[in-house]
Design an enzyme around this catalytic site. Structure first.
Site, PDB file in Angstrom:
ATOM      1  N   TYR A 102       0.701  -1.315   0.000  1.00 31.87           N
ATOM      2  CA  TYR A 102       0.066   0.155   0.141  1.00 31.87           C
ATOM      3  C   TYR A 102       0.882   1.206   0.082  1.00 31.87           C
ATOM      4  CZ  TYR A 102      -3.719  -3.360   1.046  1.00 31.87           C
ATOM      5  OH  TYR A 102      -4.524  -4.298   0.963  1.00 31.87           O
ATOM      6  N   ASN A 114     -12.916   4.091  -1.735  1.00 34.35           N
ATOM      7  CA  ASN A 114     -12.074   3.157  -1.946  1.00 34.35           C
ATOM      8  C   ASN A 114     -12.717   2.308  -0.846  1.00 34.35           C
ATOM      9  OD1 ASN A 114     -10.210   0.903  -1.323  1.00 34.35           O
ATOM     10  ND2 ASN A 114      -8.494   2.157  -1.275  1.00 34.35           N
ATOM     11  N   ALA A 141     -12.109  -3.597   1.983  1.00 34.11           N
ATOM     12  CA  ALA A 141     -12.494  -4.926   2.178  1.00 34.11           C
ATOM     13  C   ALA A 141     -14.108  -5.007   1.901  1.00 34.11           C
ATOM     14  CB  ALA A 141     -12.239  -5.771   3.398  1.00 34.11           C
TER      15      ALA A 141
END
Ligand code: CA2
Length: 150
Positions: free
Chosen positions: A24, A75, A78
């Site tokens: 990331y 974003n 999950a």
């Protein structure tokens, strides 16, 4: 059309820059927010930048955006792969939605290859690192300028 854009971030993205830099990167979420604000300012946009580890907060921000925003850059982390509720909320939003992933989810585990959010997103950006947020904001600006609706 409103020139306010919501930039929404899902679970664990508060750890950006603090763990797993190989996936990331080294920028923190505060760094990303600062860059988003710079780019948005140059494009004549205002942004509301949020992160939550709680699904209902993401949904509540999408509902808030329904009333006042001209676009969403999200974003969902999950929740991308699990949340029909986030998809349902985005389906009630009438303006452009750009889905952003820092990593290239398609190079990763098979469970990351499916996105509920992509069923609604007008564009999906993956694998551009945190630059993906800036690209997402630029795309929303273009769509707002073109007067795009769902
Ligand atoms: O690549 C992306 O942006 C993801 O949306 C990130 C999610 C992951 O579940 C998606 O499949 C792809 C994970 C966010 C977790 O963020 C962290 C950041 C730094 C350290 C640990 C977790």
């Amino acid at each position: 059309m409103s020139r306010l854009v919501f930039v929404l971030n899902g679970p664990n993205l508060n750890l950006l820059g603090k763990r797993q830099p190989e996936i990331y990167g080294r920028e923190t979420l505060a760094d990303v927010e600062a860059e988003c604000r710079k780019v948005a300012k140059d494009l004549g946009l205002d942004i509301r930048f949020h992160q939550s580890n709680r699904e209902y907060e993401i949904i509540d921000w999408i509902h808030e955006a329904r009333e006042i925003a001209g676009g969403i850059v999200i974003n969902p982390a999950a929740f991308t792969h699990t949340s029909v509720a986030v998809l349902d909320a985005l389906n009630t939003f009438d303006h452009p939605v750009i889905e952003v992933h820092i990593s290239n989810v398609h190079k990763r585990e098979a469970f990351r290859h499916h996105s509920y959010v992509s069923l609604r997103a007008d564009a999906v950006i993956a694998g551009c690192g945190t630059q993906g947020y800036l690209l997402g904001i630029q795309r929303v600006a273009r769509l707002i300028d073109q007067g795009a609706r769902k």
